[in-house]
Each structure stands twice: as C-alpha cells, then as structure tokens.
Scaffold this motif. Structure first.
Motif, PDB file in Angstrom:
ATOM      1  N   ASP A 148       0.851  -1.195   0.000  1.00 42.93           N
ATOM      2  CA  ASP A 148       0.000   0.000   0.000  1.00 42.93           C
ATOM      3  C   ASP A 148       0.889   1.250   0.000  1.00 42.93           C
ATOM      4  OD1 ASP A 148       0.920   0.316   2.586  1.00 42.93           O
ATOM      5  OD2 ASP A 148      -0.923  -0.422   3.522  1.00 42.93           O
ATOM      6  N   ASP A 149       0.265   2.412   0.094  1.00 40.44           N
ATOM      7  CA  ASP A 149       1.044   3.654  -0.014  1.00 40.44           C
ATOM      8  C   ASP A 149       2.039   3.838   1.129  1.00 40.44           C
ATOM      9  OD1 ASP A 149      -0.229   4.271  -2.370  1.00 40.44           O
ATOM     10  OD2 ASP A 149      -1.786   5.491  -1.399  1.00 40.44           O
ATOM     11  N   ALA A 150       1.771   3.161   2.257  1.00 43.79           N
ATOM     12  CA  ALA A 150       2.693   3.273   3.394  1.00 43.79           C
ATOM     13  C   ALA A 150       3.819   2.238   3.309  1.00 43.79           C
ATOM     14  CB  ALA A 150       1.925   3.103   4.702  1.00 43.79           C
ATOM     15  N   GLY A 151       3.825   1.439   2.254  1.00 43.57           N
ATOM     16  CA  GLY A 151       4.911   0.460   2.112  1.00 43.57           C
ATOM     17  C   GLY A 151       4.677  -0.798   2.916  1.00 43.57           C
ATOM     18  N   GLU A 152       3.407  -1.123   3.179  1.00 44.35           N
ATOM     19  CA  GLU A 152       3.101  -2.358   3.904  1.00 44.35           C
ATOM     20  C   GLU A 152       2.445  -3.358   2.960  1.00 44.35           C
ATOM     21  OE1 GLU A 152       2.495  -1.721   8.309  1.00 44.35           O
ATOM     22  OE2 GLU A 152       1.387  -0.011   7.508  1.00 44.35           O
ATOM     23  N   LEU A 153       2.767  -4.629   3.152  1.00 46.01           N
ATOM     24  CA  LEU A 153       2.250  -5.661   2.254  1.00 46.01           C
ATOM     25  C   LEU A 153       0.725  -5.750   2.351  1.00 46.01           C
ATOM     26  CD1 LEU A 153       4.816  -8.587   2.718  1.00 46.01           C
ATOM     27  CD2 LEU A 153       4.873  -6.658   1.139  1.00 46.01           C
ATOM     28  N   LEU A 326       8.633  11.842   4.414  1.00 47.69           N
ATOM     29  CA  LEU A 326       9.064  10.524   4.900  1.00 47.69           C
ATOM     30  C   LEU A 326       8.303   9.434   4.156  1.00 47.69           C
ATOM     31  CD1 LEU A 326       9.044  11.163   8.772  1.00 47.69           C
ATOM     32  CD2 LEU A 326      10.988  11.279   7.195  1.00 47.69           C
ATOM     33  N   PHE A 327       9.010   8.379   3.785  1.00 52.51           N
ATOM     34  CA  PHE A 327       8.370   7.217   3.160  1.00 52.51           C
ATOM     35  C   PHE A 327       8.228   6.113   4.204  1.00 52.51           C
ATOM     36  CE2 PHE A 327      10.858   9.289  -0.219  1.00 52.51           C
ATOM     37  CZ  PHE A 327       9.869   9.527  -1.155  1.00 52.51           C
ATOM     38  N   ARG A 334       7.826  -0.196  12.151  1.00 50.82           N
ATOM     39  CA  ARG A 334       9.051  -0.153  11.342  1.00 50.82           C
ATOM     40  C   ARG A 334      10.289  -0.350  12.211  1.00 50.82           C
ATOM     41  NH1 ARG A 334      10.726   4.611   7.892  1.00 50.82           N
ATOM     42  NH2 ARG A 334       8.611   5.400   7.759  1.00 50.82           N
ATOM     43  N   ALA A 335      11.326  -0.861  11.580  1.00 51.69           N
ATOM     44  CA  ALA A 335      12.627  -1.028  12.235  1.00 51.69           C
ATOM     45  C   ALA A 335      13.429   0.267  12.056  1.00 51.69           C
ATOM     46  CB  ALA A 335      13.334  -2.229  11.640  1.00 51.69           C
ATOM     47  N   GLY A 336      14.712   0.252  12.374  1.00 50.02           N
ATOM     48  CA  GLY A 336      15.522   1.464  12.414  1.00 50.02           C
ATOM     49  C   GLY A 336      16.032   1.953  11.072  1.00 50.02           C
ATOM     50  N   ILE A 337      15.093   2.156  10.144  1.00 46.32           N
ATOM     51  CA  ILE A 337      15.438   2.583   8.784  1.00 46.32           C
ATOM     52  C   ILE A 337      14.448   3.660   8.361  1.00 46.32           C
ATOM     53  CG2 ILE A 337      15.477   1.856   6.358  1.00 46.32           C
ATOM     54  CD1 ILE A 337      16.415  -0.931   7.352  1.00 46.32           C
ATOM     55  N   ILE A 338      14.976   4.813   7.872  1.00 46.26           N
ATOM     56  CA  ILE A 338      14.090   5.901   7.444  1.00 46.26           C
ATOM     57  C   ILE A 338      14.529   6.406   6.072  1.00 46.26           C
ATOM     58  CG2 ILE A 338      13.135   8.161   8.015  1.00 46.26           C
ATOM     59  CD1 ILE A 338      13.859   7.659  10.931  1.00 46.26           C
ATOM     60  N   SER A 339      13.641   6.226   5.095  1.00 54.82           N
ATOM     61  CA  SER A 339      13.874   6.769   3.757  1.00 54.82           C
ATOM     62  C   SER A 339      13.093   8.071   3.638  1.00 54.82           C
ATOM     63  CB  SER A 339      13.355   5.792   2.692  1.00 54.82           C
ATOM     64  OG  SER A 339      14.415   5.075   2.111  1.00 54.82           O
ATOM     65  N   PHE A 340      13.709   9.074   3.031  1.00 54.95           N
ATOM     66  CA  PHE A 340      13.018  10.353   2.910  1.00 54.95           C
ATOM     67  C   PHE A 340      13.445  11.100   1.647  1.00 54.95           C
ATOM     68  CE2 PHE A 340      16.714  12.839   4.157  1.00 54.95           C
ATOM     69  CZ  PHE A 340      17.429  11.965   4.973  1.00 54.95           C
ATOM     70  N   ALA A 341      12.689  12.153   1.345  1.00 53.59           N
ATOM     71  CA  ALA A 341      13.015  13.027   0.217  1.00 53.59           C
ATOM     72  C   ALA A 341      13.046  14.455   0.730  1.00 53.59           C
ATOM     73  CB  ALA A 341      11.949  12.887  -0.870  1.00 53.59           C
ATOM     74  N   VAL A 342      13.972  15.245   0.210  1.00 59.76           N
ATOM     75  CA  VAL A 342      14.001  16.678   0.510  1.00 59.76           C
ATOM     76  C   VAL A 342      13.440  17.389  -0.719  1.00 59.76           C
ATOM     77  CG1 VAL A 342      15.439  18.675   1.042  1.00 59.76           C
ATOM     78  CG2 VAL A 342      16.007  16.431   2.005  1.00 59.76           C
ATOM     79  N   VAL A 377       9.410   7.391  -7.316  1.00 57.14           N
ATOM     80  CA  VAL A 377      10.683   8.127  -7.232  1.00 57.14           C
ATOM     81  C   VAL A 377      11.787   7.256  -7.829  1.00 57.14           C
ATOM     82  CG1 VAL A 377      10.019   9.428  -5.150  1.00 57.14           C
ATOM     83  CG2 VAL A 377      11.193   7.227  -4.892  1.00 57.14           C
ATOM     84  N   ALA A 378      12.900   7.889  -8.214  1.00 56.27           N
ATOM     85  CA  ALA A 378      14.017   7.102  -8.741  1.00 56.27           C
ATOM     86  C   ALA A 378      14.919   6.656  -7.599  1.00 56.27           C
ATOM     87  CB  ALA A 378      14.817   7.928  -9.731  1.00 56.27           C
ATOM     88  N   ALA A 379      14.893   7.424  -6.515  1.00 55.26           N
ATOM     89  CA  ALA A 379      15.812   7.168  -5.412  1.00 55.26           C
ATOM     90  C   ALA A 379      15.278   7.852  -4.154  1.00 55.26           C
ATOM     91  CB  ALA A 379      17.194   7.727  -5.749  1.00 55.26           C
ATOM     92  N   THR A 380      15.823   7.442  -3.006  1.00 57.87           N
ATOM     93  CA  THR A 380      15.538   8.155  -1.756  1.00 57.87           C
ATOM     94  C   THR A 380      16.862   8.379  -1.040  1.00 57.87           C
ATOM     95  OG1 THR A 380      15.348   6.232  -0.271  1.00 57.87           O
ATOM     96  CG2 THR A 380      13.348   6.864  -1.491  1.00 57.87           C
ATOM     97  N   THR A 381      16.814   9.202  -0.003  1.00 58.89           N
ATOM     98  CA  THR A 381      17.934   9.276   0.927  1.00 58.89           C
ATOM     99  C   THR A 381      17.520   8.450   2.130  1.00 58.89           C
ATOM    100  OG1 THR A 381      18.352  11.518   0.151  1.00 58.89           O
ATOM    101  CG2 THR A 381      19.478  10.847   2.165  1.00 58.89           C
ATOM    102  N   ARG A 382      18.460   7.695   2.688  1.00 55.58           N
ATOM    103  CA  ARG A 382      18.106   6.752   3.759  1.00 55.58           C
ATOM    104  C   ARG A 382      19.062   6.872   4.939  1.00 55.58           C
ATOM    105  NH1 ARG A 382      19.240   0.525   2.636  1.00 55.58           N
ATOM    106  NH2 ARG A 382      21.324   1.289   3.129  1.00 55.58           N
TER     107      ARG A 382
END
Ligand code: PMP
Length: 409
Positions: A148-153, A326-327, A334-342, A377-382
């Motif tokens: 889904d849009d939140a990245g959950e199965l 934030l994605f 979620r575990a200790g991982i954060i992908s985001f866009a500026v 998106v093509a990429a994120t910062t993580r």
C-alpha cells in the motif's frame, strides 16, 4: 533486559575515535553495512596468528584447531537463529549467495510451467532477481504481493495469487532495507504452507537487529549476512530445513562438497558440506561467530529497543521539517530505517551536502527498483541505525538537512 549504553559500546569501535573536521562521523548507514568492534577484529587476528590452516582436511593439530574454530562458528550461528541442527546451517558468501543457492538448487528442480513464484513488491533485488530469473528459466510464473502507499504488504492480494496456478515458493524479507517495514512473515509462511509452497525468508535486515527464530517463523529457508551484524564481509549464512536441503541438488561443485569422484560419476558429501564447495571464507566465518557473540552479549532485545527509541526520535524530528517527506510505515511498525526526500533536491545531492557535515547516509534505489517505481521516485535518501547510534547523530542529520534546504532547496 537491561537498556543498552550506546556511548559505552562505541568505545569498542575504533572508527568513532577518528575525528574529521572536529567530530566523529555520524554513521547512519548501518543498513548497508555495519562498523566492526575490536572483539571481532581481535578474534580474527588471533585465529590467523594461532589457529589458521585450511579446514576439514589436515590431520595435523593446527588444521584441527582451524576446523574447530570454523565449526564452532557454525554452532554459534545455528543457535543464534534457533536452528534445530547446525548441519542445516551453510556458510555462504552473503545473503545474495544464500538466496541464489535456494533459487538455483531448489528452483531449477522444482519449478515448471503452471507453477507460481511469489515475492513482494518491496523485496531487495537479492530476493527478487534470482526468483524472477529462475521462474523465467523454468517457465514458472512470477508474481508479487503488492504494497500500500505506506509500504506495507497487502495480504488481501494473497487470495488472488492463489487462483493463478500452483504456488510453489513464497520469498519475502522480514524487514525492508528501504522502508524499514516489518513484514508479517509468520502469517505469510502459514499461508505458503497451506498452498503447499516453501517459504524463503531474507533476514539480512532483521537478524542483526531483533531476535530471529526460524522455528517460530515457520519458514523453510532463511538467509543473512555477517557484514550487517558487526562481522566481516565475505560470509553469510543460509539456514534450511534438513529434508529440503538433503533432497536438493548441489549449487557450486568442486572440492569439499563431494563424497567420491570417479571418471563416470560423482557422489556428494553430507550436509552442510554438500553446499560448501571449495575453501570457504574461514577466518571470516570465525569473525561472523564472534560478531554473533558480540551482539548476543549486548542483547537483541536491548538492540531492538534502542533502535526503536532512536527511530521514534528521528521520525519526530524529521517530521517537523516541512520540506522533508518521509516514506514508509508508522514508527510502531518499522525497524531502524528511514527513507526520505528533501523537496526539490536530488537524493544524491542531499547525501553529498550531509557528507560535508560529517553525516554518512545512503542515497539511491537501495537495490529495490520495483519499490521505487511504486513510490514514484528514482531514489531516496536513507538513514539507518544500529546499537552504536546516538540521538546526537540524528540532531546532526537534522541540522545538515537545514543546510541542504538553505543551499539547494
Ligand atoms: N536483502 C536485504 C534486505 C538487504 O538489505 C541486503 C543488503 N543491502 C541484501 C539482501 C543483500 O545482502 P548482501 O549484499 O550481504 O548479499
């Protein structure tokens, strides 16, 4: 379990003593690979200086000592994931090689037209491409569990998949390396078994960060890498159910994995050696064992809690920045991982400016291109955390992002 003292643990990691532009690196890229404590490096050095020879061959004492070091690491790794038997643990080069082993050695013999291979939309390429490839080689179809849009199965989709043929393999990760999503693998494994399929679990982002129990998960194969767990690179582990491993064809062929070789016919060695052709990464396996001892001594529960606290703090602080998107799922899942866009800045430029501030983050597709396509998106910062991560490092990330916005946004 007692709380973890990250400041104290950092004394084990020489890299944090190094001062660049007046401060240590804010290392926020542990999902990619972790730093190494001196306990692991000391163990490897001791092994090379006092216990080293090739394994499983020599009758002389040094070779016996080397074999004991290597096999003792296997026992440590087996106990770490609660494997019923150490013979079910195969040392591979990495998670990638472990998953290729299953895709080739199990897949080529067991898949064909009418069969269905199921992965997830947020899989790392290591648990996606081998299955896509082996499906196409065997004529099986290749499907995915959407997110889904939140990245959950979206498990509702399993119903539809069941109508498309004979489900033979379900391959999903425990934790997404891009979004930190914690996937409900136990439920998926139960569903896979109802279909008569095997369940393959990529635990590369899970085993270093929380207790992983292959029996509780109810899976058939599980893979992870030493280098994401404070251990050396070049070694990983595959756990597999004994009956499946015994029935499987070998993957790599050569020395060590044979019982006898004749001009006409070769027979294969017993488990786990059947799947360990050639000289293995001996000292690396020993270092892997030492790394498992290290994180076990710190405590998986304490690690999980520490990372959760940092992630809550980081999500809160990043969430206050109006120019950062934030994605991924809410922090509880979620575990200790954060992908985001500026806003308005390319992820690589974000990472470059952050590096000037001594903040190490990753930018890219994180080997999850189907997921990136889904996110648009093509990429994120993580940013990603481990047992040595500090809230101060999150503050430096946030300060750095203000600089990114001021200079490029
Ligand atoms: N799966 C996941 C979820 C990962 O994060 C990674 C590493 N980024 C891999 C597989 C591949 O691990 P390795 O590069 O050690 O083979």
């Amino acid at each position: 379990a007692p709380a973890l003292d990250a400041h104290r643990l950092r004394a084990d990691f020489a890299v944090f003593d190094e001062i660049v532009d007046g401060r240590p690196v804010a290392y926020l890229d542990s999902a990619s690979s972790t730093q190494k404590p001196r306990q692991v490096l000391d163990r490897m050095r001791h092994f090379y200086e006092h216990e080293y020879a090739n394994v499983h061959r020599g009758v002389y004492r040094l070779a016996e000592r080397a074999t004991e070091g290597y096999e003792s690491a296997r026992r440590t790794v087996a106990a770490f994931v609660n494997a019923p038997s150490e013979r079910e643990v195969i040392f591979t080069r990495s998670t990638t090689e472990a998953l290729n082993l299953v895709a080739y050695a199990w897949g080529l013999d067991n898949l064909g037209p009418g069969d269905v291979v199921v992965v997830s939309e947020l899989e790392h390429h290591a648990n996606f491409v081998p299955w896509q490839y082996v499906a196409s080689r065997t004529g099986a179809s290749f499907r995915h569990i959407p997110i889904d849009d939140a990245g959950e199965l979206q498990l509702e989709a399993l119903e539809t998949l069941a109508g498309e043929g004979t489900i033979k393999v379900v391959a999903t990760g425990l934790i997404s390396n891009s979004l930190g999503t914690i996937n409900p693998v136990e439920r998926i494994a139960a569903w896979a078994h109802e279909q008569g399929a095997i369940m393959v679990v990529d635990a590369a982002q899970a085993a270093p960060h929380r207790a992983v129990d292959v029996q509780a998960l109810g899976c058939d194969f599980l893979a992870f890498s030493s280098h994401k767990l404070c251990g050396p690179s070049g070694v990983g582990a595959l756990w597999g159910r004994r009956d499946l491993l015994e029935a499987m064809s070998p993957f790599n062929l050569g020395g060590e994995m044979i019982r006898s070789v004749g001009l006409d016919r070769t027979t294969f060695n017993e488990l786990p050696y059947k799947f360990e052709a050639g000289t293995p990464a001996i000292a690396e396996a020993v270092g892997f064992g030492a790394a498992v001892d290290y994180v076990s001594a710190v405590g998986l529960e304490a690690i999980e809690r520490h990372e959760h606290e940092i992630t809550v703090y980081a999500m809160g602080r990043l969430g206050e920045l109006g120019f950062v998107r934030l994605f991924g799922p809410p922090v509880e899942r979620r575990a200790g991982i954060i992908s985001f866009a500026v806003e308005g800045v390319h992820p690589h430029d974000v990472a470059q400016v952050l590096d000037w501030e001594g903040v190490a983050v990753r930018a890219g597709h994180h080997c999850t291109q189907p997921l990136m396509a889904r996110l648009g998106v093509a990429a994120t910062t993580r940013a990603s955390f481990y047992l040595y991560s500090l809230p101060e490092e999150v503050d430096r990330l946030v300060d750095g992002l203000h600089k990114v916005k001021r200079s490029l946004g």
